[in-house]
Design an enzyme around this catalytic site. Structure first.
Site, PDB file in Angstrom:
ATOM      1  N   LYS A   9      21.156 -14.961  18.796  1.00  0.00           N
ATOM      2  CA  LYS A   9      20.328 -13.810  19.189  1.00  0.00           C
ATOM      3  C   LYS A   9      19.825 -13.949  20.634  1.00  0.00           C
ATOM      4  O   LYS A   9      19.909 -15.031  21.235  1.00  0.00           O
ATOM      5  CB  LYS A   9      19.161 -13.678  18.204  1.00  0.00           C
ATOM      6  CG  LYS A   9      19.608 -13.361  16.772  1.00  0.00           C
ATOM      7  CD  LYS A   9      18.402 -13.058  15.892  1.00  0.00           C
ATOM      8  CE  LYS A   9      18.836 -12.752  14.464  1.00  0.00           C
ATOM      9  NZ  LYS A   9      17.681 -12.336  13.629  1.00  0.00           N
ATOM     10  N   PHE A  57       9.799  -3.779   9.591  1.00  0.00           N
ATOM     11  CA  PHE A  57      10.143  -4.520  10.815  1.00  0.00           C
ATOM     12  C   PHE A  57      11.389  -3.978  11.520  1.00  0.00           C
ATOM     13  O   PHE A  57      11.816  -4.528  12.534  1.00  0.00           O
ATOM     14  CB  PHE A  57      10.329  -6.016  10.499  1.00  0.00           C
ATOM     15  CG  PHE A  57      11.362  -6.314   9.435  1.00  0.00           C
ATOM     16  CD1 PHE A  57      12.722  -6.349   9.728  1.00  0.00           C
ATOM     17  CD2 PHE A  57      10.970  -6.586   8.122  1.00  0.00           C
ATOM     18  CE1 PHE A  57      13.669  -6.620   8.756  1.00  0.00           C
ATOM     19  CE2 PHE A  57      11.914  -6.862   7.132  1.00  0.00           C
ATOM     20  CZ  PHE A  57      13.270  -6.881   7.467  1.00  0.00           C
ATOM     21  N   THR A  91      14.665 -17.998   7.247  1.00  0.00           N
ATOM     22  CA  THR A  91      14.522 -16.869   8.182  1.00  0.00           C
ATOM     23  C   THR A  91      13.294 -17.038   9.076  1.00  0.00           C
ATOM     24  O   THR A  91      13.341 -16.782  10.284  1.00  0.00           O
ATOM     25  CB  THR A  91      14.390 -15.543   7.396  1.00  0.00           C
ATOM     26  OG1 THR A  91      15.516 -15.436   6.527  1.00  0.00           O
ATOM     27  CG2 THR A  91      14.356 -14.343   8.318  1.00  0.00           C
ATOM     28  N   ARG A 102      17.057 -23.007  13.256  1.00  0.00           N
ATOM     29  CA  ARG A 102      15.830 -22.235  13.479  1.00  0.00           C
ATOM     30  C   ARG A 102      14.626 -23.156  13.698  1.00  0.00           C
ATOM     31  O   ARG A 102      13.747 -22.843  14.506  1.00  0.00           O
ATOM     32  CB  ARG A 102      15.597 -21.269  12.324  1.00  0.00           C
ATOM     33  CG  ARG A 102      16.533 -20.057  12.424  1.00  0.00           C
ATOM     34  CD  ARG A 102      16.492 -19.222  11.188  1.00  0.00           C
ATOM     35  NE  ARG A 102      17.189 -17.955  11.331  1.00  0.00           N
ATOM     36  CZ  ARG A 102      17.703 -17.283  10.306  1.00  0.00           C
ATOM     37  NH1 ARG A 102      17.606 -17.773   9.075  1.00  0.00           N
ATOM     38  NH2 ARG A 102      18.315 -16.140  10.507  1.00  0.00           N
ATOM     39  N   ASN A 112      14.360 -15.364  15.978  1.00  0.00           N
ATOM     40  CA  ASN A 112      14.683 -16.520  15.125  1.00  0.00           C
ATOM     41  C   ASN A 112      16.075 -17.096  15.400  1.00  0.00           C
ATOM     42  O   ASN A 112      16.704 -17.683  14.523  1.00  0.00           O
ATOM     43  CB  ASN A 112      14.457 -16.197  13.639  1.00  0.00           C
ATOM     44  CG  ASN A 112      15.417 -15.160  13.097  1.00  0.00           C
ATOM     45  OD1 ASN A 112      16.134 -14.514  13.848  1.00  0.00           O
ATOM     46  ND2 ASN A 112      15.449 -15.011  11.782  1.00  0.00           N
ATOM     47  N   HIS A 115      21.551 -15.194  13.400  1.00  0.00           N
ATOM     48  CA  HIS A 115      21.783 -14.430  12.173  1.00  0.00           C
ATOM     49  C   HIS A 115      23.035 -14.998  11.521  1.00  0.00           C
ATOM     50  O   HIS A 115      23.966 -15.409  12.221  1.00  0.00           O
ATOM     51  CB  HIS A 115      22.026 -12.946  12.492  1.00  0.00           C
ATOM     52  CG  HIS A 115      22.618 -12.192  11.337  1.00  0.00           C
ATOM     53  ND1 HIS A 115      21.853 -11.679  10.327  1.00  0.00           N
ATOM     54  CD2 HIS A 115      23.915 -11.915  11.012  1.00  0.00           C
ATOM     55  CE1 HIS A 115      22.641 -11.105   9.431  1.00  0.00           C
ATOM     56  NE2 HIS A 115      23.899 -11.230   9.823  1.00  0.00           N
ATOM     57  N   GLU A 126      30.655  -7.565   8.215  1.00  0.00           N
ATOM     58  CA  GLU A 126      30.051  -7.894   9.516  1.00  0.00           C
ATOM     59  C   GLU A 126      31.119  -8.372  10.504  1.00  0.00           C
ATOM     60  O   GLU A 126      31.052  -8.080  11.699  1.00  0.00           O
ATOM     61  CB  GLU A 126      28.960  -8.952   9.326  1.00  0.00           C
ATOM     62  CG  GLU A 126      27.755  -8.401   8.566  1.00  0.00           C
ATOM     63  CD  GLU A 126      26.622  -9.407   8.383  1.00  0.00           C
ATOM     64  OE1 GLU A 126      26.770 -10.575   8.804  1.00  0.00           O
ATOM     65  OE2 GLU A 126      25.587  -9.027   7.814  1.00  0.00           O
TER      66      GLU A 126
HETATM   67  P1  CMP Z   1      18.410 -11.733  10.196  1.00  0.00           P
HETATM   68  O1  CMP Z   1      19.065 -12.799   9.383  1.00  0.00           O
HETATM   69  O2  CMP Z   1      19.064 -11.383  11.486  1.00  0.00           O
HETATM   70  O3  CMP Z   1      18.270 -10.403   9.314  1.00  0.00           O
HETATM   71  C1  CMP Z   1      17.277  -9.439   9.550  1.00  0.00           C
HETATM   72  C2  CMP Z   1      16.229  -9.917  10.512  1.00  0.00           C
HETATM   73  O4  CMP Z   1      14.995  -9.212  10.475  1.00  0.00           O
HETATM   74  C3  CMP Z   1      15.851 -11.347  10.196  1.00  0.00           C
HETATM   75  O5  CMP Z   1      16.902 -12.204  10.525  1.00  0.00           O
HETATM   76  C4  CMP Z   1      14.566 -11.510  10.999  1.00  0.00           C
HETATM   77  O6  CMP Z   1      14.823 -11.897  12.343  1.00  0.00           O
HETATM   78  C5  CMP Z   1      14.006 -10.085  11.037  1.00  0.00           C
HETATM   79  N1  CMP Z   1      12.756  -9.964  10.271  1.00  0.00           N
HETATM   80  C6  CMP Z   1      11.556  -9.631  10.787  1.00  0.00           C
HETATM   81  N2  CMP Z   1      10.616  -9.602   9.836  1.00  0.00           N
HETATM   82  C7  CMP Z   1      11.237  -9.924   8.667  1.00  0.00           C
HETATM   83  C8  CMP Z   1      10.797 -10.069   7.312  1.00  0.00           C
HETATM   84  N3  CMP Z   1       9.525  -9.875   6.953  1.00  0.00           N
HETATM   85  N4  CMP Z   1      11.718 -10.430   6.375  1.00  0.00           N
HETATM   86  C9  CMP Z   1      13.024 -10.601   6.717  1.00  0.00           C
HETATM   87  N5  CMP Z   1      13.482 -10.483   7.985  1.00  0.00           N
HETATM   88  C10 CMP Z   1      12.610 -10.158   8.947  1.00  0.00           C
END
Ligand code: CMP
Length: 137
Positions: A9, A57, A91, A102, A112, A115, A126
């Site tokens: 990211k 979000f 996450t 992470r 974070n 992905h 994807e």
């Molecule tokens: P990713 O695996 O890219 O998938 C969705 C993204 O939303 C996740 O990583 C986080 O970076 C972001 N995100 C922000 N807030 C939340 C949340 N409460 N729960 C899950 N993902 C979140």
């Protein structure tokens, strides 16, 4: 043998840790079948994360994903989907196990670092979203 999609990211790209993160994959038995750096458009990010459209979000997530370039890769190996998720950690980086990507490179749940596809079915979709057949021979 499985394939999964990884995104490094904008926070991790800006920090200059593309090589360190790709090394985590290669050092743990995942081959990089394809990789490229690109700038997502807002339309790309909204389509890629369409599953989260109703989540509170969503707008912050899209803003963040278009804030700078990303590196998308196809990782290949035994149990690639689960292995990539183990290497990434939780996450929320505050909950990520020590030694995970992470825990080592991420700031918060939005920024974070990476992905990774969460299932084999999502991985196939994807991968198709970012790579043509010609890029994946
Ligand atoms: P990713 O695996 O890219 O998938 C969705 C993204 O939303 C996740 O990583 C986080 O970076 C972001 N995100 C922000 N807030 C939340 C949340 N409460 N729960 C899950 N993902 C979140």
């Amino acid at each position: 043998m499985e394939r999964t999609l990884s995104i490094i990211k904008p926070d991790a790209v800006a920090k200059g840790v593309i090589g360190k993160i790709l090394d985590r994959f290669e050092s743990n038995g995942l081959k990089i079948a394809a990789t490229k750096k690109l700038q997502l458009t807002r339309q790309d990010a909204e389509a890629f994360y369409a599953i989260h459209r109703e989540r509170p979000f969503f707008n912050d997530l899209v803003d963040f994903m278009v804030s700078g370039p990303v590196v998308v890769s196809v990782l290949e190996g035994e149990n690639a989907v689960a292995k990539n998720r183990d290497l990434m950690g939780a996450t929320n980086p505050q909950e990520a196990a020590p030694g995970t990507i992470r825990a080592d490179f991420a700031e918060n749940i939005d920024a974070n670092a990476v992905h990774g596809s969460d299932s084999l079915e999502n991985a196939a979709n994807e991968i198709k979203f970012f790579f043509s057949g010609r890029e994946l021979s």
